[in-house]
Design a protein around this motif. Structure first.
Motif, short mmCIF file in Angstrom:
data_model
loop_
_atom_site.label_atom_id
_atom_site.label_comp_id
_atom_site.label_asym_id
_atom_site.label_seq_id
_atom_site.Cartn_x
_atom_site.Cartn_y
_atom_site.Cartn_z
N THR C 25 0.83 -1.21 0.00
CA THR C 25 0.00 0.00 0.00
C THR C 25 0.86 1.26 0.00
OG1 THR C 25 -1.61 -1.25 1.31
CG2 THR C 25 -1.92 1.13 1.17
N LEU C 29 1.04 3.80 -3.22
CA LEU C 29 0.54 5.16 -3.03
C LEU C 29 1.65 6.17 -3.28
CD1 LEU C 29 -1.73 4.81 0.14
CD2 LEU C 29 -2.46 5.15 -2.21
N GLN C 162 -6.16 0.21 6.55
CA GLN C 162 -7.50 0.83 6.54
C GLN C 162 -7.41 2.35 6.62
OE1 GLN C 162 -9.27 -1.44 9.85
NE2 GLN C 162 -11.15 -1.57 8.65
N PHE C 165 -6.32 3.93 3.36
CA PHE C 165 -7.42 3.98 2.39
C PHE C 165 -8.46 5.01 2.79
CE2 PHE C 165 -5.51 0.19 0.69
CZ PHE C 165 -5.79 0.31 -0.66
N VAL C 168 -7.16 8.25 1.61
CA VAL C 168 -7.28 8.45 0.16
C VAL C 168 -8.66 9.03 -0.18
CG1 VAL C 168 -7.47 7.25 -2.06
CG2 VAL C 168 -5.65 6.62 -0.45
N LEU C 426 -14.16 0.27 3.86
CA LEU C 426 -13.20 -0.15 4.89
C LEU C 426 -13.62 -1.45 5.58
CD1 LEU C 426 -12.22 3.22 6.59
CD2 LEU C 426 -11.14 2.06 4.67
N PHE C 431 -8.19 -5.63 4.80
CA PHE C 431 -7.26 -4.60 5.26
C PHE C 431 -6.55 -4.96 6.56
CE2 PHE C 431 -10.63 -2.15 2.96
CZ PHE C 431 -9.84 -1.69 1.92
#
Lengths: 484, 484, 484
Positions: C25, C29, C162, C165, C168, C426, C431
């Motif tokens: 992740t 990212l 989590q 995300f 994001v 989520l 996650f």
């Protein structure tokens, strides 16, 4: 009974009692500083009441253009990094918090005075006098930072007197190296990837190599953190991280370079933080994050942006640099530090090689490359502020890049050679260094209170032993239970 | 059963339950403040939308010359000193951390509002209105600092209601004393060696003298630090130390005086730190450093540079002042504090006499001497900014020096007399002061959570008692073993 | 043996092992961020070497008017609030300090980069490019603050993946909402009562509602504070409190609005602190202060002054707002939070509804009322800076007030709808969210060192069991005795 000879011998060679050594060292150093300040130091144009207001008021620059308003906020951020940042970063050791913060405080307070003199001496006297103001204060703090980096390598294994002597020599050598780079070679290094980080790291690594302790594992059980000490250390980490943009931009030229440097550093650090978390989790067999990495490697992006930060590195370039710095740094902690310790006998308590050494070298290389790409097309009239020699036509950009690369070599040489000499000086058995069994231990140099006084109070109220025993079980179980 | 009379009597004379006292005090004080602000307070020229832009744009000063940009960074540094600096400095007590930080927070939040009114009232109303801006915010924080100094003397022995009432009176007297000095006598005291430190210290010492508790040794076992609480206190120390240059320079004139004051203070503190370490080690029988000295005496250099900092004291002079301040302060902690406590019945929890009292007096004397030596030769046109009365020809420098000396005497008189009166007021048995046995104890005024909830969870997992017992032994031995 | 299918299933649905999830992740990212920065982002006029110095020197603005000198000190204060303020505020949990500070650090470092892109994208591209400087850095930190507020609601119950995300999506929605308000509606919200606090709070509350854990009481015993963790949290509280004036004023117009906003916030916070202490004591049955209230509710005054702070609210008005905010916030902690949890199934770990939700709504309402009362009589020429649409005659003040009110409704809608969607995302079992029994527990995601190594060392020195047993009693008694 102890003979006079024995007593002297004890004093010289073994005692860690600081009762005479530390006061004498502090007093003599401070009195020398005061005398030299009295002889050599003067206010500069922006701090002197008279020089600031020369006769004709119309010629006087407005108060708002006093350098104070350009630089003092940055200075205070740097100051926080030196005293709280470095000081608390090193409190991760469970029983060395007083010394980490306290010796950091002591040697910083000494170094900034001594650095004012040494840097003033080398950077050009004005008719035999050193002129000081906010810029010299920042430079003194920078030089102090270099000493504190070296302190990180020998943390827990040196007496405060050793540290003060290390500072005396390191500040001097720092000023010589800085003089060669900035004045003679015309190197650009606003945030000190070379002058501060590379120099401080390799100097410290060489010192700790010379001071190698084969039996250090006798105090190994103290050379680790506990839960609360890691939280204290995070205070240091975060202040270093947050204020690094101020650090790198503190002595750049006014205006866009200062602004740009702060921003480049901001993005370099942000990218570095993500790569640090990724690498920390990736290199742990169960994916758990390691506080050591977070506390240190996340800062490598600031170190690596130290030289090129003022250049037109772009946020894009800064992020790449930070991203790589974080990866290198975590890998260093995970794989290189054990090798350095076992093979090269370099006992690097804080892992400064990973936080300041390698990222500093990376920063120097990035700076050399970025400098060699400088052009009037990219910098416009602003080229004058960043590369005056190139703007003035005295150098090509690629020549400037070559100078930057040579500067890295000079710095490495100065640091390693200086560390070698100073290491041997510090090895003299007169400074009260701790024994192998008492490293990483505050109570050697500090009055550590034990809560004994409570016992007498508590004793009066002893209840039934049964309930106590049960509660002990409960308490114990809770403690061991936490991480299930 | 308790009769109504008894109930009232308990409420008035003995209960430390704050359920009514504290809310009523807070609400009434805050509502009075709001009403007075509504009636009396207005934006000044630099904060008001209309005044700042008077009609003709060409006459409006540029935004960058708004006082905000000269002073706001200094204000924030001072603000940190008041809330984090003073607050955490006092967390050294092992069981009084909540109260140290929390009551510091409460009385500071009250005092800065009340000080805005009192200082505005005395320092010249504008057509019956108090005009406020960043300078008044700094002044309010300064006055608050004085109250917090006094808080240090009575720390652990007073209820929050007592502290709020102390603040009400002390802020008022502070404003009167400041008015006499700055407005009537034309005293120079930018960093408040007299107005803030001397006043706050001797006021607090007199209050704690009046509140003398002959049986305080009943809670003596809580009046000491533990390892972690000393580290928390170092957070306070370092923020005070780092930002003291901002404190002393926050309300000097713009330009060179602000710049010079910050630099003088910086060197005074650095020199003070070395003499503090030297003296702390020298006065301990085994040469071990004492955290109490490091936490406090290293700051005395900032106090002592409070008056002369803005003058042409030179870094050389500043370092001498700081050097002496550190020595005096450690000697005070070591030898004078016990005498004050045993002979003069002054129970000074934080040793404010050593950190603020004596260094404040030293600072006042240094200021008087430096002022008496001021001359046009040294200050040039800048004399106007530091000694307007001397520059304007209304006074000689030596007269100014005399005024400075008289100001010290006035301040001492006001502080001692004020502390006497206020001490007796606070002695009234209606404020819920703690009993002798419950001093230095958070749980009297704070909900202190005990980790009991874990027990029920842990109980389910009780293992063999044998392994537990062994582990207890190990844990205990590790704890007692640390300082061998 | 585990089959490939099982292995995949474990990876996808249940494992909290972050070894692959977190690095992948983070790397993906960060690499996306770097690419987008390379394509889209450029220096703005004040950070670019060329743009800052366009040809003719006489036209170039002086260096001191570079936006850096107007805003960088405020930026650094905001930066401290984001990383130390929010980070340490959440360390109150006894076993979640690493995660509080560490995940705060991670998601902030990500969010500020992503926010730069999203805000730049929505707030107007310059020929397809995003121009950045200190103002965009502050805005990015602001957006990050909103994510950290939401983090407070789900603290202890989410994995770092989590959280990334969530960031994001939340940053994206934040930018959309901010774009609608500031650009389309012309709303004024300099300190973000709506855009930051209301949005972050209700978004987070909806997310935690969707992530409702019926069996969370299994880790309830860890969801509380201990003595030292409350002191760490006070570091966060105080930095938020002290720097809130900088937060609210960081992106107002230069000059008097910036100055006025800082001052209004200062008085709002001071008044809020007194009402918080009063209410905390009043609502406890024995009058004891609750650290949760002090740590949080005392900050509500800053939230509530976020919209109207830049307006001519007057110190009087600011104090009333702060006073009410403190009361509302404590009442929320005391009475509303249990209702939300039990009736509405909203498990709000940090009580963000009380600190950011209700005070944010209050701030929006106060802003709408104050805006509707704006007039040329009060603001003079300064009206242009605060209400350009009203000053330009395009709107009446009451219309502006209506727009402000509508903006609150839009923000609430966006936050709740966004939180709903993101909550369900989520909830996907990929996650690595903690199980109900392992919430609020660092050791799930962090290497937590146990001081076991000491035991082997200590074992060698076991003394007589009798003295040890006695000492255990003493130690235990002292511990339980403290709060008598």
């Amino acid at each position: 009974t102890v003979s006079a000879g024995e007593s002297v011998s004890n004093f010289l060679y073994s005692s860690t009692n600081m009762r005479l050594k530390l006061p004498i060292t502090c007093f003599i150093l401070q009195i020398i500083l005061i005398i030299l300040f009295g002889v050599l130091v003067q206010y500069d144009e922006d701090t002197d009441a008279k020089k600031h207001h020369h006769g004709n008021h119309s010629k006087t620059k407005p108060d708002i253009e006093n350098d104070f308003y350009y630089r003092y906020p940055s200075f205070q951020d740097v100051h926080v990094m030196i005293f709280v940042g470095f000081g608390f970063l090193m409190t991760f050791l469970q029983r060395y918090g007083f010394s980490s913060v306290g010796f950091n405080f002591l040697i910083a307070a000494f170094s900034l005075q001594w650095a004012t003199l040494m840097q003033g001496f080398f950077h050009g006297l004005h008719e035999g006098k050193i002129h000081i103001g906010v810029e010299s204060m920042i430079n003194a703090d920078f030089c102090t930072g270099s000493v504190l980096i070296s302190f990180g390598a020998v943390l827990g294994k040196t007496s405060p007197v050793q540290l003060l002597f290390m500072a005396v020599f390191e500040v001097t050598l720092f000023a010589v190296n800085e003089y060669i780079l900035l004045t003679h070679l015309g190197t650009r290094d606003a945030g000190g990837s070379m002058t501060i980080h590379t120099f401080g790291a390799y100097f410290g690594l060489m010192v700790t190599r010379i001071l190698y302790r084969p039996n250090l594992d006798k105090s190994k059980h103290k050379n680790c953190s506990v839960y609360h000490s890691d939280l204290f250390a995070m205070i240091g980490t975060l202040y270093l991280w947050m204020f690094w943009p101020s650090f790198n931009s503190a002595i750049t030229e006014h205006g866009d370079p200062q602004h740009r440097t702060a921003m480049n550093t901001y993005y370099s650090l942000a990218a570095c933080t993500l790569s640090t978390y990724a690498m920390s989790s990736l290199t742990a067999h169960d994916g758990k994050l390691d506080m050591v990495h977070i506390q240190n490697a996340a800062l490598a992006g600031g170190v690596a942006a130290g030289t090129a930060g003022e250049m037109m590195l772009t946020p894009f370039g800064s992020m790449i640099v930070g991203f790589l710095a974080g990866i290198i740094s975590v890998l260093g902690y995970k794989y290189l530090t054990p090798i350095l310790e076992n093979k090269l006998k370099i006992q690097d308590t804080c892992g400064i090689h990973n936080l300041h050494g390698m990222p500093g070298v990376l920063g120097a290389i990035v700076g050399a490359v970025t400098a060699s790409l400088a052009s009037k097309e990219v910098y416009g009239e602003g080229l004058e502020k960043v590369f005056p020699e190139v703007a003035g036509g005295h150098r090509t950009a690629s020549y400037q890049g070559g100078v930057q690369a040579i500067s890295l070599a000079v710095t490495l040489g100065m640091a390693l050679f200086g560390g070698l000499i100073v290491g041997f000086i510090l090895k003299l058995p007169i400074f009260g260094a701790p024994r192998d069994t008492t490293c990483f231990e505050d109570s050697l140099y500090w009055e550590v209170r034990k809560p004994q006084s409570h016992f007498s109070y508590a004793e009066k109220k002893i209840g039934t032993s049964f309930s106590i025993t049960v509660l002990f079980y409960k308490q114990f179980l809770w403690k061991t239970n936490i991480s299930d």
